[in-house]
Design a protein around this motif. Structure first.
Motif, PDB file in Angstrom:
ATOM      1  N   TYR A   1       0.842  -1.182   0.000  1.00 37.69           N
ATOM      2  CA  TYR A   1       0.000   0.000   0.000  1.00 37.69           C
ATOM      3  C   TYR A   1       0.882   1.238   0.000  1.00 37.69           C
ATOM      4  O   TYR A   1       1.918   1.266   0.657  1.00 37.69           O
ATOM      5  CB  TYR A   1      -0.914   0.022   1.232  1.00 37.69           C
ATOM      6  N   GLY A   2       0.463   2.240  -0.725  1.00 43.16           N
ATOM      7  CA  GLY A   2       1.190   3.498  -0.767  1.00 43.16           C
ATOM      8  C   GLY A   2       0.301   4.623  -0.279  1.00 43.16           C
ATOM      9  O   GLY A   2      -0.758   4.398   0.309  1.00 43.16           O
ATOM     10  N   ILE A   3       0.734   5.839  -0.562  1.00 49.45           N
ATOM     11  CA  ILE A   3      -0.011   7.029  -0.158  1.00 49.45           C
ATOM     12  C   ILE A   3      -0.438   7.780  -1.411  1.00 49.45           C
ATOM     13  O   ILE A   3       0.379   8.015  -2.302  1.00 49.45           O
ATOM     14  CB  ILE A   3       0.858   7.943   0.732  1.00 49.45           C
ATOM     15  N   SER A   4      -1.713   8.115  -1.469  1.00 50.32           N
ATOM     16  CA  SER A   4      -2.251   8.926  -2.565  1.00 50.32           C
ATOM     17  C   SER A   4      -3.012  10.095  -1.978  1.00 50.32           C
ATOM     18  O   SER A   4      -3.451  10.062  -0.829  1.00 50.32           O
ATOM     19  CB  SER A   4      -3.180   8.100  -3.462  1.00 50.32           C
ATOM     20  N   GLY A   5      -3.184  11.135  -2.797  1.00 48.96           N
ATOM     21  CA  GLY A   5      -3.942  12.300  -2.358  1.00 48.96           C
ATOM     22  C   GLY A   5      -3.256  13.581  -2.790  1.00 48.96           C
ATOM     23  O   GLY A   5      -2.528  13.606  -3.791  1.00 48.96           O
ATOM     24  N   PHE A   6      -3.477  14.634  -2.009  1.00 40.55           N
ATOM     25  CA  PHE A   6      -2.896  15.921  -2.369  1.00 40.55           C
ATOM     26  C   PHE A   6      -2.626  16.777  -1.140  1.00 40.55           C
ATOM     27  O   PHE A   6      -3.219  16.580  -0.082  1.00 40.55           O
ATOM     28  CB  PHE A   6      -3.806  16.693  -3.333  1.00 40.55           C
TER      29      PHE A   6
END
Length: 191
Positions: free
Chosen positions: A61-66
């Protein structure tokens, strides 16, 4: 004669064991899985943030978003602090660890911890700041930073971590109070 053979065998075993230990600790002895990412901001007139876990592949799992910087932010207008805790039992009993980044102004954090640990990880998965060898000099200009399934490269982190659940908290004060919490499970590598 027998004692000489035993002594030679002991020295040989000690050399082999030392070599194996040295070889093993050149590599990370652990890997991680991001369990949860939580983010919140108190004043989204200056900064808005939305980060979450993103499934990449099996058990990865990674990190997504803004992170949306809506106005230019002066150098000393925001401070950053990072605290790390560990739970060996898996419950909510976290023990605060000495791994702490004491509260400091934003550009000091960008020129140190961000550049050394996070920046190399975000090069291929985001449009986050890439400082190279130059120092960041403020202000932090208006820009929306997008993250798409980012993984943190562990090469610059300790070679050994105790298997446990780690809580990493990023806090900021100043123009906007930002809070980001990562829950990460650390496992021993099996060689």
């Amino acid at each position: 004669m027998i004692s000489r053979i035993l002594c030679t065998a002991f020295v040989l075993c000690a050399c082999i064991s030392t070599t194996i230990l040295c070889i093993n600790f050149k590599e990370q002895q652990w890997y991680y899985v991001i369990s949860t990412v939580f983010s919140n901001v108190s004043n989204n007139d200056y900064i808005d943030i939305d980060l979450k876990t993103a499934h990449i592949s099996r058990n990865v799992y990674g990190i997504s978003g803004f992170i949306d910087v809506k106005r230019d932010i002066p150098d000393d207008a925001i401070t950053i602090e990072i605290q790390m805790s560990r739970s060996v039992s898996g419950s909510n009993n976290y023990v605060v660890l000495p791994f702490k980044y004491k509260e400091n102004i934003l550009y000091c954090w960008l020129n140190n911890m961000y550049r050394d640990i996070l920046m190399p990880s975000f090069g291929n998965c985001s449009n986050a700041l890439q400082l190279g060898n130059r120092e960041f000099k403020g202000p932090l200009v208006k820009k929306k930073f997008e993250f798409n399934k980012c993984l943190v490269n562990v090469d610059t982190l300790p070679k050994y971590l105790i298997p446990a659940i780690y809580k990493i908290e990023f806090k900021s004060n100043g123009l906007a109070k930002i809070y980001v919490q990562l829950i990460v499970r650390v496992y021993n590598k099996v060689f």
